[in-house]
Design an enzyme around this catalytic site. Structure first.
Site: not given
Ligand code: PLP
Length: 379
Positions: A70, A148, A176, A197-198, A234, A322
């Protein structure tokens, strides 16, 4: 539990956790300190940076660690706008992640004009629409690599080519795509590219932004000199190490990703589409990620079906995590199929490489019985 929501997040790989542990315990110094207890961590961060850079075919120098994608998405668009302060137009699409869409909507309140490119019934973007949307006033084009919710792939090579020909900065949200399809910025003329990363077995709360060497960049987060003055704050050493390790693993796993997940996704779709009444696939059947399946269940509210699946220990979703707590239907499916109820009656299943054929068979059976419980009649 059967976890079919890998596009929302992925489990932390055991190797990643192991790699991170020293930096959550004994090695807790500040990497910017001058004494060795802290400063030795700079080397650790640089090793991670090299691994993440390798994952996307970048030079380490061109990669900035961030707190999440984000932030990376916001930072890229912000940098492009700052560099072109007289230009007030942004081009994006109607199916982007909320981290791009909601930032663009906020910018509209600051007198920017935004074109939200449409997609067709299959979720595909037309290059001709992009070409006609770009004007002399366009500061940046921000388009995702893989969706996504549906996994649909945008033609990033063509998008990058058009942006280059028209002299417009191109930002790509590749969150993605990374770890699922080859991503190589040395072959794609993209100016900014966001990852997190996640989505590939690192922890939540660490991302990266690639900025092409000659692309303009103004920090989004002003602060200390970290990240060569491009992102204050940091350094989150443990998480950065985790992302580096996850990148190393993703590089090794990528050649087998499609081979492993595509047959299982195929079995899931065949099982549901052939056995469950009123179902329809959302998204182009071929031009999409191998792990993602988005299916409409006509006459069934997504949330009711998800609840029943949850009771069986099956994790899936009705769109972006989200936005999972909002009442709004999926903006992605709405953009693809505007005059139908599909945007409120769909489920996204997203597989990882550890899913088994037995788990898929269980999911198909559970989905069918859940639809019976929700009133779907079978003859
Ligand atoms: N962009 C896409 C296409 C995503 O699927 C996501 C996460 O769901 C994000 C951006 C946002 O990633 P983050 O959770 O690291 O802010």
């Amino acid at each position: 539990m059967i976890y079919l929501d890998h596009n929302a997040t992925t489990p932390i790989a055991p190797e990643v956790r192991e790699a991170m542990l020293p930096y959550l315990t004994d090695e807790w110094g500040n990497a910017s300190s001058s004494y060795r207890f802290g400063s030795k961590l700079k080397g650790v961060i640089e090793t991670a940076r090299a691994n993440v850079a390798e994952l996307i075919g970048a030079h380490s120098r061109d990669l900035i660690f961030t707190g999440c994608a984000t932030e990376s998405n916001n930072a890229a668009i912000h940098a492009a706008l700052k560099a072109n302060s007289k230009k007030r137009h942004i081009v994006t699409s109607s199916v982007e992640h909320s981290s791009v869409l909601n930032y663009c909507m906020a910018l509209e309140k600051e007198n920017y004009r935004v074109t939200y490119l449409p997609v067709d019934h299959d979720g595909l973007l037309k290059i001709a629409d992009l070409e006609s949307a770009i004007s002399d006033d366009t500061a940046v084009v921000s388009l995702m690599w893989a969706n996504n919710e549906t996994g649909v792939l945008f033609p990033v090579d063509d998008i990058a080519r058009v942006c280059k020909e028209r002299g417009v900065l191109f930002h790509c949200d590749a969150v993605q795509a990374v770890g699922k399809v080859p991503v190589n910025v040395s072959k794609l003329p993209v100016d900014y590219l966001s990852i997190t990363g996640h989505k590939f077995s690192a922890p939540k709360g660490v991302g990266a932004l690639y900025v092409r060497r000659k692309a303009p960049f103004t920090p989004y987060l002003h602060g200390g000199h970290q990240e060569r003055g491009r992102r204050g704050g940091t350094e989150n050493v443990a998480h950065i190490v985790g992302m580096g390790k996850a990148a190393e693993l993703a590089i090794k796993k990528l050649p087998n990703f499609e081979i492993t997940v595509a047959p299982l996704r195929g079995a899931l779709e065949k099982g549901i589409l052939e056995n469950v009444s009123g179902t329809e696939l959302n998204g182009h059947p071929q031009k999409r990620l191998a792990n993602t399946s988005n299916i409409t269940f006509k006459g069934i509210e997504s949330e009711a079906l998800l609840l029943l699946l949850d009771q069986e220990g099956i994790c899936a979703s009705s769109g972006s995590a989200c936005l999972a707590d909002s009442e709004e239907p999926s903006h992605v499916i709405k953009a693809m199929k505007p005059n139908t109820g599909a945007s409120r009656q769909m489920i996204r299943f997203s597989l990882g490489q550890d899913i088994t054929a037995k788990q898929i068979a269980t999911v198909v059976t559970s989905v069918k019985s859940a639809t019976i419980n929700l009133g779907i009649k079978y003859v």
